[in-house]
Design an enzyme around this catalytic site. Structure first.
Site, PDB file in Angstrom:
ATOM      1  N   HIS A  64       0.449  -1.466  -0.161  1.00 32.49           N
ATOM      2  CA  HIS A  64      -0.340   0.013   0.178  1.00 32.49           C
ATOM      3  C   HIS A  64       0.878   1.288  -0.281  1.00 32.49           C
ATOM      4  O   HIS A  64       0.402   2.213  -0.406  1.00 32.49           O
ATOM      5  CB  HIS A  64      -0.879  -0.097   1.227  1.00 32.49           C
ATOM      6  N   HIS A  94       5.471   6.241   7.065  1.00 32.97           N
ATOM      7  CA  HIS A  94       4.650   5.949   5.422  1.00 32.97           C
ATOM      8  C   HIS A  94       4.357   7.792   4.550  1.00 32.97           C
ATOM      9  O   HIS A  94       4.800   8.435   5.221  1.00 32.97           O
ATOM     10  CB  HIS A  94       3.887   4.955   5.238  1.00 32.97           C
ATOM     11  N   HIS A  96       1.585   8.976   1.089  1.00 38.93           N
ATOM     12  CA  HIS A  96       0.839   9.092   0.168  1.00 38.93           C
ATOM     13  C   HIS A  96       1.290   9.574  -1.157  1.00 38.93           C
ATOM     14  O   HIS A  96       1.532  10.893  -0.820  1.00 38.93           O
ATOM     15  CB  HIS A  96      -0.365   9.736   0.670  1.00 38.93           C
ATOM     16  N   GLU A 106      -3.622  12.842   2.021  1.00 41.14           N
ATOM     17  CA  GLU A 106      -4.460  12.802   1.739  1.00 41.14           C
ATOM     18  C   GLU A 106      -6.334  14.332   2.512  1.00 41.14           C
ATOM     19  O   GLU A 106      -6.834  13.795   1.911  1.00 41.14           O
ATOM     20  CB  GLU A 106      -4.463  11.214   2.691  1.00 41.14           C
ATOM     21  N   HIS A 119       3.396  10.780   6.922  1.00 47.77           N
ATOM     22  CA  HIS A 119       2.146   9.896   8.284  1.00 47.77           C
ATOM     23  C   HIS A 119       3.244   9.130   9.203  1.00 47.77           C
ATOM     24  O   HIS A 119       4.261   8.440   8.702  1.00 47.77           O
ATOM     25  CB  HIS A 119       1.601   9.421   7.703  1.00 47.77           C
ATOM     26  N   THR A 199      -6.091   6.460   8.300  1.00 48.55           N
ATOM     27  CA  THR A 199      -6.649   6.563   6.750  1.00 48.55           C
ATOM     28  C   THR A 199      -6.851   5.273   5.610  1.00 48.55           C
ATOM     29  O   THR A 199      -7.260   4.940   4.371  1.00 48.55           O
ATOM     30  CB  THR A 199      -5.586   7.357   6.090  1.00 48.55           C
ATOM     31  N   THR A 200      -6.829   4.148   6.605  1.00 46.56           N
ATOM     32  CA  THR A 200      -6.411   2.637   5.495  1.00 46.56           C
ATOM     33  C   THR A 200      -7.012   2.141   6.230  1.00 46.56           C
ATOM     34  O   THR A 200      -7.392   1.235   7.638  1.00 46.56           O
ATOM     35  CB  THR A 200      -4.987   2.339   5.199  1.00 46.56           C
TER      36      THR A 200
HETATM   37  N1  LIG Z   1      -2.163   6.877   7.217  1.00 43.11           N
HETATM   38  S1  LIG Z   1      -2.503   5.998   9.133  1.00 43.11           S
HETATM   39  O1  LIG Z   1      -3.565   6.780   8.972  1.00 43.11           O
HETATM   40  O2  LIG Z   1      -1.301   7.352   9.067  1.00 43.11           O
HETATM   41  C1  LIG Z   1      -2.448   4.669   8.513  1.00 43.11           C
HETATM   42  N2  LIG Z   1      -3.158   3.490   8.709  1.00 43.11           N
HETATM   43  N3  LIG Z   1      -3.164   2.070   8.431  1.00 43.11           N
HETATM   44  C2  LIG Z   1      -2.008   2.125   9.667  1.00 43.11           C
HETATM   45  N4  LIG Z   1      -1.427   1.116   9.742  1.00 43.11           N
HETATM   46  C3  LIG Z   1      -1.807  -0.222   9.757  1.00 43.11           C
HETATM   47  C4  LIG Z   1      -2.608  -0.488  10.631  1.00 43.11           C
HETATM   48  C5  LIG Z   1      -2.922  -2.244  10.939  1.00 43.11           C
HETATM   49  N5  LIG Z   1      -4.308  -1.995  12.635  1.00 43.11           N
HETATM   50  C6  LIG Z   1      -4.212  -3.095  12.670  1.00 43.11           C
HETATM   51  C7  LIG Z   1      -4.717  -2.813  14.463  1.00 43.11           C
HETATM   52  C8  LIG Z   1      -4.824  -3.211  15.690  1.00 43.11           C
HETATM   53  C9  LIG Z   1      -5.363  -5.324  14.851  1.00 43.11           C
HETATM   54  C10 LIG Z   1      -6.015  -4.538  13.194  1.00 43.11           C
HETATM   55  C11 LIG Z   1      -4.959  -4.138  11.647  1.00 43.11           C
HETATM   56  N6  LIG Z   1      -3.657  -0.293  12.873  1.00 43.11           N
HETATM   57  N7  LIG Z   1      -2.585   0.455  12.078  1.00 43.11           N
HETATM   58  C12 LIG Z   1       0.245   1.360  11.112  1.00 43.11           C
HETATM   59  C13 LIG Z   1       1.102   0.207  11.674  1.00 43.11           C
HETATM   60  C14 LIG Z   1       0.147  -1.519  11.667  1.00 43.11           C
HETATM   61  N8  LIG Z   1       1.350  -1.809  10.921  1.00 43.11           N
HETATM   62  C15 LIG Z   1       1.218  -3.232  11.666  1.00 43.11           C
HETATM   63  O3  LIG Z   1       0.480  -3.605  11.743  1.00 43.11           O
HETATM   64  C16 LIG Z   1      -0.235  -5.475  12.847  1.00 43.11           C
HETATM   65  C17 LIG Z   1      -1.583  -5.353  11.888  1.00 43.11           C
HETATM   66  O4  LIG Z   1      -1.894  -4.873  11.059  1.00 43.11           O
HETATM   67  C18 LIG Z   1       0.476  -4.815  13.416  1.00 43.11           C
HETATM   68  O5  LIG Z   1       0.494  -6.874  14.298  1.00 43.11           O
HETATM   69  C19 LIG Z   1       2.023  -4.890  13.914  1.00 43.11           C
HETATM   70  O6  LIG Z   1       2.021  -4.646  14.895  1.00 43.11           O
HETATM   71  C20 LIG Z   1       1.822  -3.764  13.670  1.00 43.11           C
HETATM   72  O7  LIG Z   1       3.228  -3.707  13.666  1.00 43.11           O
HETATM   73  N9  LIG Z   1       2.136  -1.354  11.619  1.00 43.11           N
HETATM   74  N10 LIG Z   1       2.223   0.056  11.201  1.00 43.11           N
HETATM   75  S2  LIG Z   1      -0.903   3.937   9.706  1.00 43.11           S
HETATM   76 ZN   LIG Z   2      -0.781   7.718   6.387  1.00 39.68          ZN
END
Ligand SMILES: NS(=O)(=O)c1nnc(N(Cc2cn(-c3ccccc3)nn2)Cc2cn([C@@H]3O[C@H](CO)[C@@H](O)[C@H](O)[C@H]3O)nn2)s1
Ligand SMILES: [Zn+2]
Length: 261
Positions: A64, A94, A96, A106, A119, A199-200
């Site tokens: 992504h 990261h 966009h 965004e 971000h 936002t994703t």
């Molecule tokens: N456009 S922004 O708003 O800024 C962002 N949009 N997404 C972002 N991340 C992805 C994400 C996944 N999850 C999540 C939380 C709980 C359960 C399932 C998914 N929350 N945010 C940030 C991100 C996540 N991760 C990894 O997500 C994995 C789960 O998918 C987790 O197990 C890892 O420990 C972690 O490192 N890394 N970054 S930020």
């Molecule tokens: Zn982002």
């Protein structure tokens, strides 16, 4: 497993609500920020970015975006102050971006988009034990948004663009040590702040957004390097150039955008 989300016609932002109903929630991001309607709040102090002891680990293509991850096992790199009640730990940053200069960010400002948006994702390790737990809590995450506009070369962005050829395909990752994102900050940290979401997908409504008013300048050549990345994996047949990986602005609903001084 199952149908995965993306930024295409069939799997893009307008379709995300099917698998992630919160997409139509009351505190979704991004938004169009209208400066004249933001409330100047004297109780909003400055933000502090304590990144001097940050430890970058790797740079990767998650299908992504391109993501630089940090060691978040202690409070070595945090954001604090401003609207935040306590320090939030830096986890990753990261970008966009679009396919042309006039769109790609965004958040928009009075309807105007930028070429890209950076971000820096932080999580509330004081109140929550893990990132995942924080990511589902209303005050779990703090994301610092920085606009990128086109102009001259950015003197430090080459440290990232020089590494992009190593993470061309989805699922690729490589060591990326010693990078301090302080070099990507604009000269002043005046900001807008509001309560929003990722936002994703999973689009959790867990983000305190802090969007800087001042953008940084990068060249079209540098931004063009990001478009060499692929959404798809190396083995995938068709080539899917990574671009337009941005969600459009979402309804503000009952929210207030506040402005620092
Ligand atoms: N456009 S922004 O708003 O800024 C962002 N949009 N997404 C972002 N991340 C992805 C994400 C996944 N999850 C999540 C939380 C709980 C359960 C399932 C998914 N929350 N945010 C940030 C991100 C996540 N991760 C990894 O997500 C994995 C789960 O998918 C987790 O197990 C890892 O420990 C972690 O490192 N890394 N970054 S930020
Ligand atoms: Zn982002």
């Amino acid at each position: 497993t199952g149908h995965h989300w993306g930024y295409g016609k069939e799997d893009g932002p307008s379709a995300w609500h099917r698998q992630y109903p919160v997409a139509k929630g009351n505190r979704q991001s991004p938004i169009d920020i209208i400066p004249d309607e933001a409330r100047r709040d004297s109780s909003l102090g400055p933000i502090f970015l304590k990144y001097d002891r940050c430890t970058s680990l790797n740079i990767s293509n998650n299908g992504h975006s391109v993501v630089v991850e940090f060691n978040d096992s202690d409070d070595r790199s945090v954001i604090q102050g401003g609207p935040l009640d306590n320090p939030y730990r830096l986890k990753q940053f990261h970008f966009h971006w679009g396919e042309k200069g006039c769109e790609g960010s965004e958040h928009t400002v009075a309807g105007i988009g930028y070429a890209s948006e950076l971000h820096l994702v932080h999580w509330n390790a004081v109140k929550y034990k893990t990132f995942e737990e924080a990511a589902t809590a209303p005050d779990g995450l703090a994301v610092l948004g920085i606009f990128l506009e086109l102009g001259d070369d950015h003197r430090w962005l080459h440290m990232i663009t020089d590494a992009l050829y190593m993470v061309k395909f989805k699922g690729s990752s490589t060591d990326f040590k010693g990078f301090n994102p302080k070099c990507l900050l604009p000269s002043n940290l005046h900001y807008w702040t509001y309560l929003g979401s990722l936002t994703t997908p999973p689009l959790h409504e867990s983000v305190i957004w802090i969007v800087l008013k001042e953008s940084i300048v990068v060249s079209d050549k540098q931004l063009g390097m990001f478009r060499l990345l692929q959404f798809s994996g190396e083995e995938d047949g068709q080539r899917m150039r990574m671009e337009n990986n941005f969600r459009p602005p979402q309804p503000l609903k009952e929210r207030l955008v506040r402005s620092s001084n």
